[in-house]
Design a protein around this motif. Structure first.
Motif, PDB file in Angstrom:
ATOM      1  N   SER A  57       7.797  -5.709  47.208  1.00  8.76           N
ATOM      2  CA  SER A  57       9.079  -6.398  47.038  1.00  8.76           C
ATOM      3  C   SER A  57       9.835  -6.466  48.370  1.00  8.76           C
ATOM      4  O   SER A  57      10.557  -7.428  48.641  1.00  8.76           O
ATOM      5  N   SER A 101      13.044  -6.205  42.865  1.00  6.69           N
ATOM      6  CA  SER A 101      12.180  -5.219  42.214  1.00  6.69           C
ATOM      7  C   SER A 101      11.412  -5.875  41.068  1.00  6.69           C
ATOM      8  O   SER A 101      11.995  -6.593  40.264  1.00  6.69           O
ATOM      9  N   SER A 103       9.696  -4.080  38.690  1.00  8.25           N
ATOM     10  CA  SER A 103       9.912  -3.257  37.492  1.00  8.25           C
ATOM     11  C   SER A 103      11.381  -3.119  37.114  1.00  8.25           C
ATOM     12  O   SER A 103      11.714  -2.908  35.952  1.00  8.25           O
ATOM     13  N   THR A 106      12.597   1.082  40.115  1.00 13.48           N
ATOM     14  CA  THR A 106      12.287   1.843  41.331  1.00 13.48           C
ATOM     15  C   THR A 106      13.508   2.664  41.768  1.00 13.48           C
ATOM     16  O   THR A 106      14.591   2.114  42.023  1.00 13.48           O
TER      17      THR A 106
END
Ligand code: F6R
Length: 359
Positions: A57, A101, A103, A106
């Protein structure tokens, strides 16, 4: 579940052409970029942008920094979240803080976002998971719409993140009036061509599979590029490291002569990103220097390059971002085919987790 593919990573590489269309859906309207997630008042008074992220990312963020500066002429800095958090950063309220990001969980990126918020900055998340911790905390969110990414090595999340950043750069350019009609039309045309550049060409995949057998040993890889192809080189090197466990570095091509070229010999593999539309002659002379020192060269380009030991030909595009996207696919496939030959579990590389919720 893998739909006939050997690994989720392979499936996700092949999905990129479709998910990028999703990412653009409803956001390209009459040759303009629109984001219903942000209103122009939100961006009033913004004089600078800071991007913060980790891993892949972060590489998307660095790519975005080049795009925003080029297209919208707004100064952008991009930082690794785990560094940003502990350096006592100087934060100004007229800076837009962007976190990226896949997810949304993080830990370092989330903490960096908290810091920016408590310093009173406006915050924007570019994220793939709705209702994740980062999405809940950020003032505004633009979702990447890549769909669930299962492979630990990020592929489609990366290309969609870069797409959001490219659209954002164009969106800012509409506010700052930095592009004339003609240039904007060219950008939009290229943007709409991205699904073609991401479409995996079976012949290209087979070519990469065949040449991968020459790259299973050696004392290291240098992925080199210039301008926005430098973060792409970083990403190519990270992909290879993660799943093949071979040592690889991404480097700005012009920096090689300041030290790393000392490593050049036939066992040093140079993966050269040579876009026709961006600084071609400059990168060419950097690669010639490495070739003269006997490094083994794998050139990725639409332009024939006589000095290459291996040559991966991409299509001829008239915009560097289309070259960027096709090269991204080449790098993903190259890492995957090398890792498969080495017998590694491509989807679950050792020592890595999909979501890094510890700092
Ligand atoms: C590499 C990879 C990682 C992640 C990083 C950040 O393929 O997947 O480097 O990019 O751990 O993760 P997110 O994007 O979920 O914050």
């Amino acid at each position: 579940q893998k739909g006939g593919y050997r690994f989720f990573m392979e499936k996700e590489i092949y999905e990129q052409s479709d998910v990028i269309t999703e990412t653009m859906m409803g956001r390209v309207v009459n040759s303009h970029i629109e984001f219903e997630e942000i209103e122009s008042e939100f961006l009033q008074e913004i004089k600078a942008i800071k991007i913060c992220a980790c891993g892949t990312s972060y590489h998307a963020g660095l790519s975005g920094a080049y795009l925003i500066e080029k297209l919208a002429r707004i100064p952008v800095s991009c930082e690794i979240a785990s560094e940003f958090r502990y350096k006592d950063p100087v934060l100004h309220k007229d800076t837009l803080f962007i976190v990226i990001s896949q997810s949304g969980e993080t830990a370092d990126t989330l903490e960096a976002l908290k810091m920016a918020k408590s310093a009173g900055l406006k915050t924007l998340a570019i994220c793939n998971v709705d209702n994740s911790s980062i999405v809940r905390l950020a003032d505004r969110t633009i979702l990447t719409r890549a769909g669930i990414e299962k492979g630990v090595a990020s592929t489609k999340a990366f290309t969609t993140q870069v797409m959001v950043l490219w659209m954002l750069a164009l969106y800012f350019s509409q506010l700052t009036n930095t592009l004339d009609e003609n240039s904007r039309a060219k950008e939009i045309e290229a943007l709409l061509h991205t699904p073609h550049a991401l479409k995996v060409d079976e012949n290209l995949h087979e070519r990469i599979r065949r040449l991968s057998k020459r790259y299973l040993h050696g004392h290291g890889f240098f992925f080199i590029g210039r301008d926005i192809f430098f973060p792409l080189a970083l990403e190519g090197a990270l992909k290879l490291k993660e799943i093949s466990y071979l040592h690889a570095e991404g480097y700005p091509a012009g920096e090689m002569k300041h030290g790393p070229i000392a490593l050049a010999d036939p066992e040093l593999f140079t993966i050269a990103l040579m876009p026709k539309n961006l600084l071609y002659d400059k990168i060419k002379s950097n690669v010639e220097e490495l070739s003269a020192r006997d490094s083994t060269i794998c050139a990725i380009s639409s332009q024939e390059f006589e000095l290459a030991d291996d040559f991966v030909r991409i299509h001829t595009w008239d915009h560097y971002m289309l070259e960027y996207y096709e090269m991204a696919v080449v790098l993903q496939l190259l890492a995957m085919e090398i890792a498969i030959r080495l017998g590694n579990d491509v989807d679950m590389p050792r020592n890595l987790a999909k979501s890094v919720t510890v700092e």
